[in-house]
Design an enzyme around this catalytic site. Structure first.
Site, PDB file in Angstrom:
ATOM      1  N   TRP A 233       0.822  -1.206   0.000  1.00 58.19           N
ATOM      2  CA  TRP A 233       0.000   0.000   0.000  1.00 58.19           C
ATOM      3  C   TRP A 233       0.860   1.262   0.000  1.00 58.19           C
ATOM      4  O   TRP A 233       0.519   2.257  -0.641  1.00 58.19           O
ATOM      5  CB  TRP A 233      -0.923   0.008   1.224  1.00 58.19           C
ATOM      6  CG  TRP A 233      -1.633   1.307   1.398  1.00 58.19           C
ATOM      7  CD1 TRP A 233      -2.682   1.792   0.655  1.00 58.19           C
ATOM      8  CD2 TRP A 233      -1.336   2.341   2.343  1.00 58.19           C
ATOM      9  NE1 TRP A 233      -3.049   3.044   1.095  1.00 58.19           N
ATOM     10  CE2 TRP A 233      -2.238   3.405   2.126  1.00 58.19           C
ATOM     11  CE3 TRP A 233      -0.390   2.458   3.369  1.00 58.19           C
ATOM     12  CZ2 TRP A 233      -2.223   4.564   2.894  1.00 58.19           C
ATOM     13  CZ3 TRP A 233      -0.376   3.614   4.128  1.00 58.19           C
ATOM     14  CH2 TRP A 233      -1.280   4.648   3.886  1.00 58.19           C
ATOM     15  N   HIS A 234       1.997   1.222   0.674  1.00 52.34           N
ATOM     16  CA  HIS A 234       2.873   2.395   0.687  1.00 52.34           C
ATOM     17  C   HIS A 234       3.506   2.637  -0.687  1.00 52.34           C
ATOM     18  O   HIS A 234       3.843   3.776  -1.029  1.00 52.34           O
ATOM     19  CB  HIS A 234       3.974   2.232   1.736  1.00 52.34           C
ATOM     20  CG  HIS A 234       3.502   2.501   3.136  1.00 52.34           C
ATOM     21  ND1 HIS A 234       3.144   1.492   4.007  1.00 52.34           N
ATOM     22  CD2 HIS A 234       3.318   3.664   3.806  1.00 52.34           C
ATOM     23  CE1 HIS A 234       2.768   2.026   5.152  1.00 52.34           C
ATOM     24  NE2 HIS A 234       2.857   3.335   5.058  1.00 52.34           N
ATOM     25  N   GLY A 235       3.691   1.584  -1.462  1.00 50.51           N
ATOM     26  CA  GLY A 235       4.274   1.738  -2.797  1.00 50.51           C
ATOM     27  C   GLY A 235       4.817   0.416  -3.299  1.00 50.51           C
ATOM     28  O   GLY A 235       5.026  -0.525  -2.528  1.00 50.51           O
TER      29      GLY A 235
END
Length: 299
Positions: A233-235
């Site tokens: 989700w962060h990347g």
């Protein structure tokens, strides 16, 4: 299908930097997605009985938490909207705490975070050595905490002044005695969201379908999946994925250690041992944030 469609914008946002279009999205999209997914799941579970268009729209676009949380729940938010607040109660329980939160946010974000950034982080040599990495680990961990906790304090304080008791996002995380406690104190609204809508549902579904021999194995797999998804989700950069897997392993090994270690069971209530736990947990958490920063993988 509806759930998949609600996730599509965040998938596009995360994949788009890898394409020739660069980043496609807007500020706050991730947090809007969290709210949408939460409502769809709770509608499916029949937990949410009724949707009022105006209240739901306000829940989605409530500006103090729009860009970076904390992540509120629609039912709790709507209860605040419907509640009538007397003048004295508003002053004592909303206005004053709101101002206190904002004052703390100023101190955290514009004083402590800024000082750490300019007087510590920026002065660390660019060469990646053990000493420099250790130095950066401490500096970045404290910088990230004061920066993000400061922003969250602003958001919570502004919400209170507007009559909405947005939940807290940080609670002295570096005083945690283990990584399970750390995730109950760090980015609380995010960890609770992942815990409720990914971890708990995976474990319950796995037990119903007898996917694993026992609940402990299901819990460990669920922790790895949950934290792996959080990393993604962060990347899609691989250090974010590594960070998620690291956090999953930290939770799994914490659980194994606490269940099987006779030394832990014999000393866990003693003060000296609790202080040692805090020191160890602090370093485990900080190393995870060093991975998250991407510092070790800079060219």
């Amino acid at each position: 299908l509806v759930l998949f469609l609600s996730v599509t914008p965040i998938i596009i946002l995360k994949v788009s930097p890898l394409t020739r279009f660069n980043t496609i999205g807007f500020i706050g999209l991730s947090y809007l997605n969290f709210k949408a997914i939460q409502m769809i799941i709770e509608l499916y579970d029949n937990t949410i009985k009724e949707i009022k268009f105006i209240d739901t729209l306000y829940f989605f676009i409530f500006f103090p938490v729009l860009t970076s949380g904390p992540i509120d729940r629609s039912r709790r938010f709507n209860e605040d909207l419907e509640r009538k607040i007397e003048r004295k109660e508003y002053i004592n329980d909303y206005l004053i705490p709101g101002i206190e939160h904002i004052a703390r946010g100023i101190g955290y974000k514009f004083v402590l975070s800024a000082l750490i950034s300019t007087l510590w982080m920026d002065k660390i040599p660019k060469d990646i050595t053990f000493i420099n990495s250790l130095n950066y680990m401490y500096a970045y961990s404290l910088y990230l905490f004061f920066d993000f906790a400061g922003y969250s304090a602003f958001a919570v304080g502004t919400s209170y002044i507007l009559g909405v008791r947005t939940p807290e996002n940080f609670n002295k995380p570096f005083l945690s005695k283990d990584m399970k406690e750390f995730w109950n104190r760090w980015h609380i609204s995010l960890s609770k969201w992942f815990g409720d809508y990914i971890y708990s549902r995976f474990v319950l579904n796995s037990m119903r379908n007898k996917r694993f021999k026992n609940r402990i194995i299901a819990s460990h797999v669920g922790q790895m999946i949950t934290m792996g998804v959080m990393g993604i989700w962060h990347g899609l950069e691989w250090f974010y994925i590594l960070y998620g897997l690291y956090q999953g392993l930290a939770l799994v090994f914490t659980d194994i250690y606490q269940r099987k270690s006779k030394f832990y069971k014999a000393h866990k209530k003693e003060k000296w041992f609790q202080y040692a736990q805090i020191a160890v947990t602090f370093h485990i958490a900080c190393f995870g944030l060093l991975l998250f920063s991407g510092y070790l993988f800079k060219k």
